[in-house]
Design a protein around this motif. Structure first.
Motif, PDB file in Angstrom:
ATOM      1  N   VAL A   1       0.826  -1.203   0.000  1.00 54.64           N
ATOM      2  CA  VAL A   1       0.000   0.000   0.000  1.00 54.64           C
ATOM      3  C   VAL A   1       0.862   1.255   0.000  1.00 54.64           C
ATOM      4  CG1 VAL A   1      -1.641   1.349   1.369  1.00 54.64           C
ATOM      5  CG2 VAL A   1      -1.996  -1.110   1.058  1.00 54.64           C
ATOM      6  N   GLU A   2       1.887   1.294   0.850  1.00 50.14           N
ATOM      7  CA  GLU A   2       2.670   2.524   0.949  1.00 50.14           C
ATOM      8  C   GLU A   2       3.535   2.772  -0.275  1.00 50.14           C
ATOM      9  OE1 GLU A   2       4.816   2.103   4.574  1.00 50.14           O
ATOM     10  OE2 GLU A   2       6.368   0.820   3.735  1.00 50.14           O
ATOM     11  N   ALA A   3       3.932   1.705  -0.986  1.00 47.18           N
ATOM     12  CA  ALA A   3       4.725   1.877  -2.206  1.00 47.18           C
ATOM     13  C   ALA A   3       3.846   1.928  -3.451  1.00 47.18           C
ATOM     14  CB  ALA A   3       5.738   0.752  -2.342  1.00 47.18           C
ATOM     15  N   SER A   4       2.532   1.670  -3.300  1.00 41.39           N
ATOM     16  CA  SER A   4       1.610   1.576  -4.439  1.00 41.39           C
ATOM     17  C   SER A   4       2.203   0.647  -5.500  1.00 41.39           C
ATOM     18  CB  SER A   4       1.334   2.947  -5.036  1.00 41.39           C
ATOM     19  OG  SER A   4       0.771   3.810  -4.082  1.00 41.39           O
TER      20      SER A   4
ATOM     21  N   VAL B   1       1.817 -12.878  -3.081  1.00 45.30           N
ATOM     22  CA  VAL B   1       1.776 -11.794  -4.048  1.00 45.30           C
ATOM     23  C   VAL B   1       0.652 -10.873  -3.591  1.00 45.30           C
ATOM     24  CG1 VAL B   1       1.399 -11.105  -6.442  1.00 45.30           C
ATOM     25  CG2 VAL B   1       2.614 -13.245  -5.932  1.00 45.30           C
ATOM     26  N   VAL B   2       0.992  -9.597  -3.395  1.00 44.44           N
ATOM     27  CA  VAL B   2       0.025  -8.601  -2.933  1.00 44.44           C
ATOM     28  C   VAL B   2      -0.025  -7.483  -3.963  1.00 44.44           C
ATOM     29  CG1 VAL B   2      -0.640  -7.068  -1.036  1.00 44.44           C
ATOM     30  CG2 VAL B   2       0.662  -9.154  -0.554  1.00 44.44           C
ATOM     31  N   ASP B   3      -1.246  -7.025  -4.297  1.00 41.08           N
ATOM     32  CA  ASP B   3      -1.358  -5.968  -5.290  1.00 41.08           C
ATOM     33  C   ASP B   3      -1.232  -4.582  -4.639  1.00 41.08           C
ATOM     34  OD1 ASP B   3      -3.844  -5.077  -4.317  1.00 41.08           O
ATOM     35  OD2 ASP B   3      -4.958  -5.652  -6.103  1.00 41.08           O
ATOM     36  N   PRO B   4      -1.146  -3.507  -5.436  1.00 44.27           N
ATOM     37  CA  PRO B   4      -0.900  -2.179  -4.855  1.00 44.27           C
ATOM     38  C   PRO B   4      -2.005  -1.662  -3.942  1.00 44.27           C
ATOM     39  CG  PRO B   4      -0.357  -2.207  -7.201  1.00 44.27           C
ATOM     40  CD  PRO B   4      -1.062  -3.487  -6.906  1.00 44.27           C
TER      41      PRO B   4
ATOM     42  N   ASP C   1      -1.282  -7.723 -13.075  1.00 48.90           N
ATOM     43  CA  ASP C   1      -1.893  -6.743 -13.971  1.00 48.90           C
ATOM     44  C   ASP C   1      -1.208  -5.400 -13.745  1.00 48.90           C
ATOM     45  OD1 ASP C   1      -3.427  -5.099 -15.526  1.00 48.90           O
ATOM     46  OD2 ASP C   1      -5.310  -5.468 -14.471  1.00 48.90           O
ATOM     47  N   LEU C   2      -0.288  -5.043 -14.625  1.00 48.44           N
ATOM     48  CA  LEU C   2       0.501  -3.832 -14.434  1.00 48.44           C
ATOM     49  C   LEU C   2      -0.348  -2.566 -14.517  1.00 48.44           C
ATOM     50  CD1 LEU C   2       3.683  -4.818 -16.486  1.00 48.44           C
ATOM     51  CD2 LEU C   2       3.327  -4.960 -14.017  1.00 48.44           C
ATOM     52  N   ALA C   3      -1.508  -2.646 -15.196  1.00 49.37           N
ATOM     53  CA  ALA C   3      -2.394  -1.489 -15.261  1.00 49.37           C
ATOM     54  C   ALA C   3      -2.948  -1.135 -13.890  1.00 49.37           C
ATOM     55  CB  ALA C   3      -3.535  -1.755 -16.235  1.00 49.37           C
ATOM     56  N   ARG C   4      -2.970  -2.108 -12.994  1.00 49.16           N
ATOM     57  CA  ARG C   4      -3.490  -1.889 -11.649  1.00 49.16           C
ATOM     58  C   ARG C   4      -2.656  -0.854 -10.889  1.00 49.16           C
ATOM     59  NH1 ARG C   4      -7.653  -1.349  -8.528  1.00 49.16           N
ATOM     60  NH2 ARG C   4      -7.632  -2.488  -6.549  1.00 49.16           N
ATOM     61  N   ILE C   5      -1.383  -0.762 -11.200  1.00 52.67           N
ATOM     62  CA  ILE C   5      -0.504   0.171 -10.500  1.00 52.67           C
ATOM     63  C   ILE C   5      -0.952   1.605 -10.737  1.00 52.67           C
ATOM     64  CG2 ILE C   5       1.876   0.975 -10.257  1.00 52.67           C
ATOM     65  CD1 ILE C   5       2.720  -1.840 -11.341  1.00 52.67           C
ATOM     66  N   ALA C   6      -1.175   1.963 -12.005  1.00 52.89           N
ATOM     67  CA  ALA C   6      -1.607   3.322 -12.326  1.00 52.89           C
ATOM     68  C   ALA C   6      -2.985   3.614 -11.750  1.00 52.89           C
ATOM     69  CB  ALA C   6      -1.615   3.522 -13.842  1.00 52.89           C
ATOM     70  N   GLU C   7      -3.871   2.615 -11.757  1.00 55.28           N
ATOM     71  CA  GLU C   7      -5.213   2.807 -11.195  1.00 55.28           C
ATOM     72  C   GLU C   7      -5.135   3.172  -9.716  1.00 55.28           C
ATOM     73  OE1 GLU C   7      -7.272  -0.824 -11.845  1.00 55.28           O
ATOM     74  OE2 GLU C   7      -7.391  -0.585 -14.031  1.00 55.28           O
ATOM     75  N   VAL C   8      -4.322   2.429  -8.964  1.00 56.36           N
ATOM     76  CA  VAL C   8      -4.212   2.673  -7.525  1.00 56.36           C
ATOM     77  C   VAL C   8      -3.536   4.015  -7.256  1.00 56.36           C
ATOM     78  CG1 VAL C   8      -3.095   1.876  -5.401  1.00 56.36           C
ATOM     79  CG2 VAL C   8      -4.286   0.241  -6.874  1.00 56.36           C
ATOM     80  N   ARG C   9      -2.509   4.336  -8.013  1.00 54.84           N
ATOM     81  CA  ARG C   9      -1.800   5.596  -7.790  1.00 54.84           C
ATOM     82  C   ARG C   9      -2.675   6.803  -8.130  1.00 54.84           C
ATOM     83  NH1 ARG C   9       4.367   3.782  -9.765  1.00 54.84           N
ATOM     84  NH2 ARG C   9       4.662   2.349  -8.005  1.00 54.84           N
ATOM     85  N   ALA C  10      -3.627   6.603  -9.032  1.00 57.71           N
ATOM     86  CA  ALA C  10      -4.557   7.687  -9.334  1.00 57.71           C
ATOM     87  C   ALA C  10      -5.576   7.875  -8.212  1.00 57.71           C
ATOM     88  CB  ALA C  10      -5.279   7.404 -10.651  1.00 57.71           C
ATOM     89  N   GLN C  11      -5.990   6.762  -7.592  1.00 57.24           N
ATOM     90  CA  GLN C  11      -6.979   6.829  -6.512  1.00 57.24           C
ATOM     91  C   GLN C  11      -6.373   7.328  -5.204  1.00 57.24           C
ATOM     92  OE1 GLN C  11      -9.816   3.389  -6.217  1.00 57.24           O
ATOM     93  NE2 GLN C  11      -8.592   2.594  -7.911  1.00 57.24           N
ATOM     94  N   VAL C  12      -5.161   6.872  -4.916  1.00 61.97           N
ATOM     95  CA  VAL C  12      -4.471   7.275  -3.680  1.00 61.97           C
ATOM     96  C   VAL C  12      -3.066   7.730  -4.068  1.00 61.97           C
ATOM     97  CG1 VAL C  12      -3.792   6.602  -1.355  1.00 61.97           C
ATOM     98  CG2 VAL C  12      -5.782   5.510  -2.424  1.00 61.97           C
ATOM     99  N   PRO C  13      -2.903   9.000  -4.434  1.00 63.99           N
ATOM    100  CA  PRO C  13      -1.614   9.483  -4.947  1.00 63.99           C
ATOM    101  C   PRO C  13      -0.614   9.809  -3.846  1.00 63.99           C
ATOM    102  CG  PRO C  13      -3.204  11.252  -4.994  1.00 63.99           C
ATOM    103  CD  PRO C  13      -3.953  10.020  -4.504  1.00 63.99           C
TER     104      PRO C  13
END
Length: 283
Positions: A207-210, A234-237, A257-269
């Motif tokens: 979570v802290e590293a997204s 394996v834990v997702d962002p 799913d590498l797209a998940r990284i950008a999704e999470v960083r957009a929600q919690v920047p």
């Protein structure tokens, strides 16, 4: 499988005191992982040798260039055409000013050509007396590393840590600032600390590293008498567990799913919103 999805493999091991047997297990896993479509195999901390009897184990600890375990895994990666993250091996370090030689607890990232793309020496030494009566003094034999390490892979930017490092947020702050897409935390966690903190800390670091966290682990009762917790993860962002291998050895697979990284960083920047801590806050 979408264009942003990558398949990875984790090897959950019960590493013993025979490096040749451990190397063969990793080589077989590389072949199996590649055959199942994985782009990268992750192995645990101390994949090549796990022996708490340092006098007995020391005969197998050699400089990196002389390591038969490293050589076999490099050959296996090239033969299978797969990336391999060796969670760590014990290797003999350089001679210090006093003429002594300490070991390094060193991770390796191997390319599908069998080349070494990155090395990371474990920074934080596990020196502890547990309530169970177990005593560990890594610093008595190992020289701590000094460098934060990242490397570009088919999974994006991969950050490297090892086991006890997970308890030190500053390292993950540094990896987060480097915008790692995935962080590997191979481990040989004890059972008491694993039950208490393993899942909690893995999810927190994600979570802290997204970023995705991939933690291949040792499991079960080993030849040297120790017992390890297992539960390779394996834990997702977002902090959701994608894979938990429980307490059985073998290979597990997960889809990243590498797209998940950008999704999470957009929600919690949180990475973008971080600010330096004022010096006036220092104790």
């Amino acid at each position: 499988m979408s264009a942003d999805t990558r398949r990875i493999a984790l090897l959950q091991m019960t590493t013993g005191i025979d490096p040749a047997a451990n190397a063969s297990a990793m080589a077989r896993a590389a072949q199996e992982a590649a055959g199942e479509g994985a782009v990268m195999l992750f192995t645990p901390e101390m994949s090549g040798l796990l022996d708490r009897d340092r006098a007995r184990g020391s005969v197998h600890v050699v400089p990196e260039a002389e390591s038969p375990v490293l050589a076999e895994v490099r050959n296996a990666a090239a033969k299978a055409g797969i990336w391999v993250h060796i969670g760590s091996l014990a290797v003999k370090g350089a001679t210090d000013e006093s003429g002594g030689t300490r070991w390094a607890n060193r991770a390796f990232v191997i390319t599908p050509a069998g080349e070494i793309a990155a090395r990371y020496d474990k920074i934080h030494m596990f020196d502890v007396d547990l309530a169970t009566g177990e005593t560990w003094r890594e610093s008595a034999a190992y020289q701590p590393g000094e460098a934060v390490v990242t490397v570009e892979t088919p999974l994006g930017c991969l950050g490297l840590a090892i086991c006890y490092d997970i308890r030190f947020p500053a390292l993950f702050e540094a990896l987060g600032q480097r915008k790692c897409d995935i962080i590997a935390i191979p481990a040989a966690f004890t059972v008491p600390t694993g039950r208490a903190h393993w899942h909690l800390m893995q999810r927190a670091r994600a979570v802290e590293a997204s970023a995705f966290i991939v933690s291949a682990a040792q499991v079960g009762r080993h030849e040297d008498g120790r017992e390890t917790y297992g539960h390779s993860l394996v834990v997702d962002p977002w902090g959701d567990v994608v894979l938990d291998m429980g307490e059985q050895g073998g290979i597990g697979f997960a889809e990243i799913d590498l797209a998940r990284i950008a999704e999470v960083r957009a929600q919690v920047p949180s990475l973008a919103n971080r600010r330096p801590i004022p010096t006036s806050w220092a104790p």
